[in-house]
Design a protein around this motif. Structure first.
Motif, PDB file in Angstrom:
ATOM      1  N   PRO A  12     111.765  15.905  13.182  1.00 21.39           N
ATOM      2  CA  PRO A  12     110.987  17.121  13.408  1.00 21.39           C
ATOM      3  C   PRO A  12     111.039  18.107  12.240  1.00 21.39           C
ATOM      4  O   PRO A  12     110.101  18.873  12.036  1.00 21.39           O
ATOM      5  N   GLU A  13     112.096  18.073  11.445  1.00 24.59           N
ATOM      6  CA  GLU A  13     112.179  18.987  10.308  1.00 24.59           C
ATOM      7  C   GLU A  13     111.095  18.660   9.277  1.00 24.59           C
ATOM      8  O   GLU A  13     110.520  19.571   8.665  1.00 24.59           O
ATOM      9  N   VAL A  14     110.796  17.395   9.086  1.00 25.85           N
ATOM     10  CA  VAL A  14     109.715  16.993   8.174  1.00 25.85           C
ATOM     11  C   VAL A  14     108.368  17.431   8.751  1.00 25.85           C
ATOM     12  O   VAL A  14     107.511  17.969   8.044  1.00 25.85           O
ATOM     13  N   ARG A  15     108.214  17.215  10.042  1.00 29.86           N
ATOM     14  CA  ARG A  15     106.981  17.612  10.727  1.00 29.86           C
ATOM     15  C   ARG A  15     106.749  19.114  10.599  1.00 29.86           C
ATOM     16  O   ARG A  15     105.630  19.553  10.330  1.00 29.86           O
ATOM     17  N   GLU A  16     107.793  19.904  10.733  1.00 31.22           N
ATOM     18  CA  GLU A  16     107.667  21.361  10.614  1.00 31.22           C
ATOM     19  C   GLU A  16     107.247  21.785   9.210  1.00 31.22           C
ATOM     20  O   GLU A  16     106.446  22.708   9.055  1.00 31.22           O
ATOM     21  N   VAL A  17     107.781  21.128   8.198  1.00 27.55           N
ATOM     22  CA  VAL A  17     107.380  21.439   6.820  1.00 27.55           C
ATOM     23  C   VAL A  17     105.879  21.193   6.659  1.00 27.55           C
ATOM     24  O   VAL A  17     105.160  22.008   6.078  1.00 27.55           O
ATOM     25  N   LEU A  18     105.390  20.079   7.184  1.00 23.15           N
ATOM     26  CA  LEU A  18     103.968  19.759   7.075  1.00 23.15           C
ATOM     27  C   LEU A  18     103.116  20.697   7.921  1.00 23.15           C
ATOM     28  O   LEU A  18     102.003  21.043   7.525  1.00 23.15           O
ATOM     29  N   HIS A  19     103.626  21.128   9.060  1.00 20.70           N
ATOM     30  CA  HIS A  19     102.889  22.105   9.876  1.00 20.70           C
ATOM     31  C   HIS A  19     102.698  23.407   9.109  1.00 20.70           C
ATOM     32  O   HIS A  19     101.639  24.033   9.203  1.00 20.70           O
TER      33      HIS A  19
END
Length: 83
Positions: A12-19
């Motif tokens: 989820p930390e990668v997903r948050e960066v992309l968000h």
């Protein structure tokens, strides 16, 4: 595509960066998306998605494209629809 999906799903930390980087998502030829591509769109989208497609013009069913995803759009993104 599968590895990218897994990365976003389990990190989820990668997903948050992309968000934060991509607040708006545009998908053209939506009728030619496969289930894994649809999963990617779902994982990348926060609340701003613009999808363009024509179910009568789907030409990639041989590689897993699902024009039904257009008719199932509201179900697939029910938690992200506004209005």
């Amino acid at each position: 595509i599968l590895l990218t999906r897994e990365l976003l799903l389990y990190h989820p930390e990668v997903r948050e960066v992309l968000h934060r980087r991509w607040r708006h998502i545009l998908v053209d030829e939506f009728q030619d998306t496969s289930q894994i591509q649809l999963d990617l769109v779902r994982l990348l989208t926060t609340n701003s998605l613009f999808a363009v497609g024509d179910g009568d013009q789907s030409i990639y069913s041989w590689r897993g494209a699902s024009p039904e995803s257009m008719s199932d759009f509201e179900v697939a993104f029910h938690d992200r629809t506004h209005g």
